[in-house]
Enzyme design. Structure first.
Site, short mmCIF file in Angstrom:
data_model
loop_
_atom_site.label_atom_id
_atom_site.label_comp_id
_atom_site.label_asym_id
_atom_site.label_seq_id
_atom_site.Cartn_x
_atom_site.Cartn_y
_atom_site.Cartn_z
N TYR A 194 79.22 -1.54 -18.98
CA TYR A 194 78.47 -0.32 -19.34
C TYR A 194 77.94 -0.38 -20.77
O TYR A 194 77.72 0.64 -21.40
CB TYR A 194 79.30 0.95 -19.10
N ASP A 230 83.03 -0.92 -10.92
CA ASP A 230 82.58 0.05 -11.93
C ASP A 230 83.63 0.26 -13.01
O ASP A 230 84.00 1.39 -13.33
CB ASP A 230 82.23 1.38 -11.26
N ASN A 267 73.92 -1.78 -11.05
CA ASN A 267 72.74 -1.28 -11.77
C ASN A 267 72.90 -1.35 -13.29
O ASN A 267 71.92 -1.52 -14.01
CB ASN A 267 72.40 0.15 -11.34
N HIS A 305 79.62 1.59 -7.25
CA HIS A 305 78.53 2.49 -7.62
C HIS A 305 78.94 3.97 -7.66
O HIS A 305 78.70 4.65 -8.64
CB HIS A 305 77.34 2.28 -6.68
N VAL A 306 79.55 4.44 -6.58
CA VAL A 306 80.03 5.82 -6.54
C VAL A 306 81.43 5.83 -7.13
O VAL A 306 82.30 5.09 -6.67
CB VAL A 306 80.05 6.35 -5.09
N HIS A 307 81.66 6.67 -8.13
CA HIS A 307 82.93 6.64 -8.85
C HIS A 307 84.00 7.45 -8.15
O HIS A 307 84.49 8.48 -8.63
CB HIS A 307 82.72 7.11 -10.29
N HIS A 360 74.85 9.30 -5.84
CA HIS A 360 74.16 8.15 -5.25
C HIS A 360 73.99 8.27 -3.74
O HIS A 360 73.95 7.27 -3.03
CB HIS A 360 74.87 6.84 -5.61
N ASP A 416 78.92 -3.41 -11.94
CA ASP A 416 79.03 -2.53 -13.11
C ASP A 416 80.25 -2.92 -13.94
O ASP A 416 81.35 -2.38 -13.78
CB ASP A 416 79.08 -1.04 -12.72
#
Ligand code: NAG
Ligand code: NAG
Ligand code: NAG
Ligand code: FE2
Length: 477
Positions: A193, A163, A227, A349-351, A322, A190
């Protein structure tokens, strides 16, 4: 009789120890961050190289199954130019040449530059190669090192980043990673962005490619998609999925008999790395499901003992962000991860950062009501490293109390380093950004899930036992 009692007592003492360590920790570390806004386009960090049509956004990835090939990719903006890579073992002396391909794409009103991909194969292991791309005064030179031959005791160091995005926090993560000994990045999805911009402005794909080139031109990044790569915009007439990602980032999926660049496997040194796609079909009978079932059967732990899985959405996550999004893929694949004793599953996904204990929830039964994750020594450790530093900021709300499966969690930006030492030991650490000192915030010795269960391994464990390593204790029960 005496022996039995003694054994029971010992068991009791050990269980207490295990209980003592098994209550997870939520780090209270707090620090100020850079704002979660993207670096301005005119910043020097995004500067294009000098020279007419000079190659930019240079990146390499593994190009085959066993680490004797790389795919070199770059973009030219004025005209296609050559798609060839000159390379060799000596700087400025390129005695070999490979020919690639060029393509371009549009996304709504964005027109991409000319994207080149060139497979360089037949390389020797453990060798430094220099390479040159572009033509005339605008050509550019880089280098990379091939991994050691596939061997159970081959040492190798991976970085894990997720991410990432393009803020000053992203840059800080990159700069911290570059100070490590990491030789290849496992990227858990990710990337740029760019989809956060109006019409998914592809200019932000280009700026991201230039930002990360400092690392991606010199060492392979093993890509998996998140995503933010989906970019499904029927409102703009963009009805395919992963369009910019698939044009820009190649994967060696054919080498692992995959039918899609979205999921594949590579072997590198002592690791067998499986890349999954959280946003492609994975339920029973789909191509990804069928491919994974087959790939897992062919994992050779005698040659590549470290079995590592990458995916974007975590299966175990106690952050409010999430939450439970990984349940569907868990239902599909968790039992295989336990059956094949996967060592580690990395997700993003989870920051934030989170590491689990070895637990599984494979006894879930919708009829009987069994539904609790249980300690399971055959299960992988699940690690979330979605803390690269993108413009969406940190996911700082963890569920309270911390669930039993969660060993350590902290909402800071950072990256992980996994040093595979030999067939039995790996040293793992998560490093938060900007500590100002070289102390990893999470530090674990992992014992290999395959070699831990044979007799030689048990003897090794006995010797280490006195040191009271947490992993030793947990891997016994
Ligand atoms: C790709 O580049 C060619 C040559 O410049 C151009 O004619 C074509 O329209 C471009 N295609 C896309 C999809 O942008
Ligand atoms: C699920 O639970 C039901 C009811 O207890 C039981 O009959 C069934 O065998 C279980 N199924 C599996 C696959 O364990
Ligand atoms: C494997 O690596 C670990 C950690 O560096 C070391 O302690 C151990 O002795 C090594 N095992 C063998 C068999 O070399
Ligand atoms: Fe994501």
């Amino acid at each position: 009789m005496m022996g039995w009692r003694l054994a029971l007592l010992l068991l009791h003492v050990l269980l207490c120890l295990v209980n003592g360590v098994s209550s997870g920790r939520t780090s209270s570390y707090v620090r100020t961050e850079y704002p979660s806004t993207d670096i301005p386009l005119e910043s020097e960090w995004f500067a294009a190289p000098n020279g007419y049509n000079a190659p930019q956004q240079v990146h390499i990835t593994q190009g085959d199954y066993n680490g004797k090939a790389v795919i070199v990719s770059w973009v030219t903006v004025a005209e296609p130019g050559p798609s060839e890579v000159f390379y060799g073992k000596n700087e400025h002396q390129y005695d070999q040449r490979a020919e690639g391909t060029v393509k371009n794409y549009t996304f709504y009103d964005y027109k991409s530059g000319y994207i080149h991909h060139c497979l360089v194969d037949g390389l020797e292991y453990n060798t430094k190669y220099y390479y040159k791309i572009g033509s005339g005064d605008s050509s550019r030179e880089f280098w990379f090192e091939t991994p050691p031959a596939i061997d159970p005791d081959a040492s190798y160091t991976f970085g894990i980043i997720g991410d990432l995005g393009q803020t000053f926090n992203s840059l800080s993560t990159l700069q911290h990673y570059e100070k490590s000994q990491g030789q290849t990045v496992l990227f858990v999805g990710d990337l740029s962005y760019a989809d956060r911009y109006q019409h998914n402005d592809g200019i932000r794909w280009d700026s991201w490619g230039r930002l990360v080139e400092h690392s991606t031109a010199y060492q392979p990044w093993i890509w998996s998609a998140g995503n933010h790569e989906i970019e499904y915009r029927p409102d703009l007439g963009e009805t395919s999925t992963f369009k910019p990602y698939l044009h820009r980032y190649q994967t060696p999926y054919l080498a692992s008999k995959s039918s899609s660049p979205m999921w594949y496997a590579v072997r590198r040194a002592s690791a067998h790395i499986i890349v999954l796609s959280s946003y492609s079909p994975f339920v029973k009978y789909t191509p990804q499901w069928t491919w994974l079932k087959n790939e897992l059967k062919h994992v050779d732990r005698e040659k590549t003992p470290w079995l590592i899985v990458l995916m974007h959405a975590p299966m175990y996550n106690s952050n409010e962000a999430h939450y439970m999004e990984g349940e569907s893929i868990r239902a599909a694949f968790e039992k295989w991860f336990v059956k094949y004793k996967v060592d580690l599953v990395f997700a993003g996904h989870v920051h934030a950062y989170e590491r689990s204990y070895r637990i599984s929830n494979i006894n879930y039964n919708i009829t009987s009501g069994n539904r609790y994750p249980m300690a399971d020594k055959s299960a992988p450790v699940y690690i979330t490293v979605g803390d690269g530093g993108n413009q969406e900021g940190l996911a700082s709300r963890f569920s309270d109390p911390q669930p039993d499966y969660s060993a350590f969690r902290e909402a800071s930006y950072g990256h992980s380093i996994l040093q595979l030492k030999n067939r039995t030991h790996a040293i793992y650490q998560w490093n938060r950004n900007d500590d100002g000192k070289n102390v990893p915030a999470d530090n674990v010795v992992f014992h290999n899930q395959y070699w831990a269960s044979n007799t030689r391994r048990r003897r090794l464990k006995k010797n280490h036992f006195r040191l009271g390593r947490i992993e030793d204790l947990i891997s016994i029960f």
